[in-house]
Design an enzyme around this catalytic site. Structure first.
Site, PDB file in Angstrom:
ATOM      1  N   LYS A 292      -1.981   0.676  -3.669  1.00  0.00           N
ATOM      2  CA  LYS A 292      -0.664   1.204  -3.155  1.00  0.00           C
ATOM      3  C   LYS A 292      -0.553   2.698  -3.613  1.00  0.00           C
ATOM      4  CE  LYS A 292       0.695  -2.843  -1.670  1.00  0.00           C
ATOM      5  NZ  LYS A 292       1.132  -3.402  -0.311  1.00  0.00           N
TER       6      LYS A 292
HETATM    7  C1  LIG Z   1      -3.011  -6.416  -4.367  1.00  0.00           C
HETATM    8  C2  LIG Z   1      -2.885  -6.399  -2.983  1.00  0.00           C
HETATM    9  N1  LIG Z   1      -3.671  -6.846  -2.027  1.00  0.00           N
HETATM   10  C3  LIG Z   1      -3.368  -6.824  -0.781  1.00  0.00           C
HETATM   11  C4  LIG Z   1      -2.181  -6.664  -0.393  1.00  0.00           C
HETATM   12  C5  LIG Z   1      -1.849  -6.670   1.048  1.00  0.00           C
HETATM   13  O1  LIG Z   1      -1.883  -5.380   1.579  1.00  0.00           O
HETATM   14  P1  LIG Z   1      -1.217  -5.161   2.978  1.00  0.00           P
HETATM   15  O2  LIG Z   1       0.470  -5.478   2.929  1.00  0.00           O
HETATM   16  O3  LIG Z   1      -1.118  -3.755   3.408  1.00  0.00           O
HETATM   17  O4  LIG Z   1      -1.752  -6.018   4.063  1.00  0.00           O
HETATM   18  C6  LIG Z   1      -1.147  -6.346  -1.177  1.00  0.00           C
HETATM   19  C7  LIG Z   1       0.345  -6.013  -0.774  1.00  0.00           C
HETATM   20  O5  LIG Z   1       0.659  -6.344   0.383  1.00  0.00           O
HETATM   21  C8  LIG Z   1      -1.411  -6.086  -2.551  1.00  0.00           C
HETATM   22  O6  LIG Z   1      -0.156  -5.688  -3.388  1.00  0.00           O
HETATM   23  N1  LIG Z   2       2.080  -6.392  -0.969  1.00  0.00           N
HETATM   24  C1  LIG Z   2       3.199  -5.491  -0.990  1.00  0.00           C
HETATM   25  C2  LIG Z   2       4.269  -5.976  -0.142  1.00  0.00           C
HETATM   26  C3  LIG Z   2       4.960  -4.695   0.529  1.00  0.00           C
HETATM   27  O1  LIG Z   2       3.901  -4.201   1.417  1.00  0.00           O
HETATM   28  P1  LIG Z   2       3.972  -2.420   1.809  1.00  0.00           P
HETATM   29  O2  LIG Z   2       2.570  -2.130   1.923  1.00  0.00           O
HETATM   30  O3  LIG Z   2       4.672  -2.757   3.268  1.00  0.00           O
HETATM   31  O4  LIG Z   2       4.684  -1.781   1.029  1.00  0.00           O
HETATM   32  C4  LIG Z   2       3.702  -5.247  -2.523  1.00  0.00           C
HETATM   33  O5  LIG Z   2       2.905  -5.379  -3.534  1.00  0.00           O
HETATM   34  O6  LIG Z   2       4.869  -5.009  -3.031  1.00  0.00           O
END
Ligand SMILES: Cc1ncc(COP(=O)(O)O)c(C=O)c1O
Ligand SMILES: N[C@@H](CCOP(=O)(O)O)C(=O)O
Length: 474
Positions: A112
């Site tokens: 993120k």
């Molecule tokens: C460590 C981790 N892996 C994978 C994901 C999945 O990513 P996305 O929500 O973009 O599918 C998240 C959060 O959603 C995450 O924090």
């Molecule tokens: N896995 C995410 C959930 C929120 O997802 P986002 O990519 O839409 O912000 C988290 O770790 O908070």
């Protein structure tokens, strides 16, 4: 570049407005009006280039004239200067045709950071230019919250409110959210799971009066800026393995579908990709949807990969829009089915279009734990549980040759030290936090606890926000 809503009934906005708006006024998600194209020569030229150079080339057409070129470049350099690895997103080989793309070298050790470090700077720039302030609200299952707090803490023009599900994030994730000490940051533990937090955020956007009053903005991957920033590493990784002359497959641990949608966007921009593989934990709604065509909410299961304990994947709406040939009417009908009856059936042609690009698999708790232990033994490489979900599914694809003999890149979405207990149970090793994070677990926490109640949370935000009452941005 202009941005249109997936539901077709919101104003068409430029980049800066779409960035500040977060969610479109009709409840839809913004997507670019058309996909910019990068030529094969441009993509080939990305190999060996600094990450910031590729980021600049990818962002430029999306940002257009809304941000001057030198200011954009300065923000890119600053954002990726916070990363502990000079390559920002290095590749590590774990099998003859299998690589992990490490996306966790940023300030909070999860992917993120790649987007959040950039969009905090972009938002601040736009707010400063306009002399405005914003109230940013985000829902998190653990990682988005910490990354947003690290990126926005101390911001002069923003108040940040992060809703996290009580007791459902790892202790490291919780400390990253509750110990910033910044006056403009408010971490709120909500009674419920991530989907409840996400639904509350969307309801705040739907409450036009509240949204206008506090000048509401969002930093979840509903915000186009998040997706844009995540497109870059698909290009850097694929180019370093020989794209576009060689097709690459990607496996993406998936929850809210933002990260994998960024891969889809890279394809739309010209990156040849053999398959995008959705990897889920026991919360396998996306794997089931691809298998059956029915998208149906179930109960949220708590797993050792808590950031993916999600049933309602916001960005799947963006994929429906694209796979249906941008049929906003269909998106509206399906999303209304989801809110009224908890599910919908994808039309055959839409499902077929998705299957051309996507494959999917799930990893249960036992398979995830075994994968962590096995990769440690075979490669002396420690996976976090989210990445392990991806590695397990990717290995199944490689074994079945669904990747068609091409090299596979699994996205490494978090550092194992964010989930030390789960990793220790799986592999017998408790990964230590990198030295820059020493002392995190000893810092004093500050957070509030609220019920999953829209009125209570809106009142809480109103009482703490510094934004002036100024009407809706649209
Ligand atoms: C460590 C981790 N892996 C994978 C994901 C999945 O990513 P996305 O929500 O973009 O599918 C998240 C959060 O959603 C995450 O924090
Ligand atoms: N896995 C995410 C959930 C929120 O997802 P986002 O990519 O839409 O912000 C988290 O770790 O908070």
């Amino acid at each position: 570049m202009k941005y249109v809503s997936t539901r077709g009934e919101a104003p068409v906005l430029g980049f800066a407005d779409a960035l500040l708006k977060g969610l479109a006024a009709d409840g839809g998600l913004y997507v670019p009006q058309s996909w910019p194209q990068l030529s094969p020569e441009t993509i080939e030229g990305f190999a060996g280039r600094p990450y910031a150079d590729v980021a600049e080339a990818v962002f430029r057409p999306f940002v257009g004239d809304d941000i001057p070129a030198d200011a954009l470049r300065a923000m890119i350099d600053e954002a990726y200067g916070t990363f502990a690895h000079p390559a920002v997103a290095p590749l590590v080989q774990i099998g003859p045709k299998h690589f992990v793309l490490e996306l966790f070298h940023g300030p909070t050790l999860a992917f993120k950071d790649v987007a959040m470090q950039l969009i905090a700077r972009l938002m601040d720039h736009v707010l400063e230019e306009r002399g405005e302030r914003a109230t940013i609200v985000g829902a998190t299952s653990g990682d988005t919250g910490g990354a947003a707090i690290a990126a926005f803490a101390g911001g002069e023009r923003t108040d940040l409110f992060i809703l996290f599900p009580t007791g459902r994030v790892s202790p490291v994730q919780q400390r990253q959210m509750t110990t910033s000490g910044a006056g403009n940051v408010h971490a709120v533990a909500v009674d419920g799971h991530f989907d409840d937090c996400q639904a509350l955020v969307k309801s705040m956007f739907a409450d036009r009066r509240f949204a206008g009053e506090v000048r509401l903005s969002g930093v979840n991957s509903i915000n186009w800026g998040r997706i844009m920033a995540q497109i870059v590493y698909y290009f850097t990784a694929a180019a370093s393995l020989g794209a576009p002359r060689r097709k690459i497959a990607f496996t993406v641990p998936t929850g809210n579908f933002g990260d994998i949608f960024a891969g889809f966007a890279a394809m739309r921009m010209g990156l040849p990709v053999e398959k995008l593989v959705i990897a889920t934990n026991a919360n396998d709604i996306l794997a089931r949807t691809l298998a059956t065509g029915r998208y149906e909410k179930g109960d949220v299961h708590a797993t050792m990969s808590p950031s993916m304990d999600i049933q309602v994947s916001s960005n799947f709406e963006r994929l429906i829009f694209e796979a249906s040939g941008r049929d906003a009417g269909l998106v509206r009908r399906l999303m209304s089915g989801l809110s009224q009856s908890g599910g919908f059936d994808l039309p055959h042609e839409v499902l077929a279009a998705m299957r051309e690009t996507f494959d999917a698999g799930a990893s249960d708790e036992a398979a995830t734990a075994t994968t962590i232990a096995r990769v440690l033994k075979a490669n002396a490489y420690l996976l976090d549980p989210h990445t392990a979900v991806g590695v397990h599914v990717a290995e199944e694809m490689l074994a079945s040759d669904a990747a068609n003999g091409t090299a596979m890149i699994t996205l490494g979405t978090a550092h194992p030290a964010k989930f030390p207990e789960a990793v220790k149970r799986a592999a017998g090793i408790e990964p230590a936090l990198p030295p820059a994070h020493a002392g995190l677990m000893e810092r004093a926490e500050r957070f509030d606890h609220l019920p999953a109640d829209l009125g209570a949370i809106e009142d809480y935000i109103r009482a703490r926000t510094r934004a002036e009452t100024a009407g809706d941005r649209t």
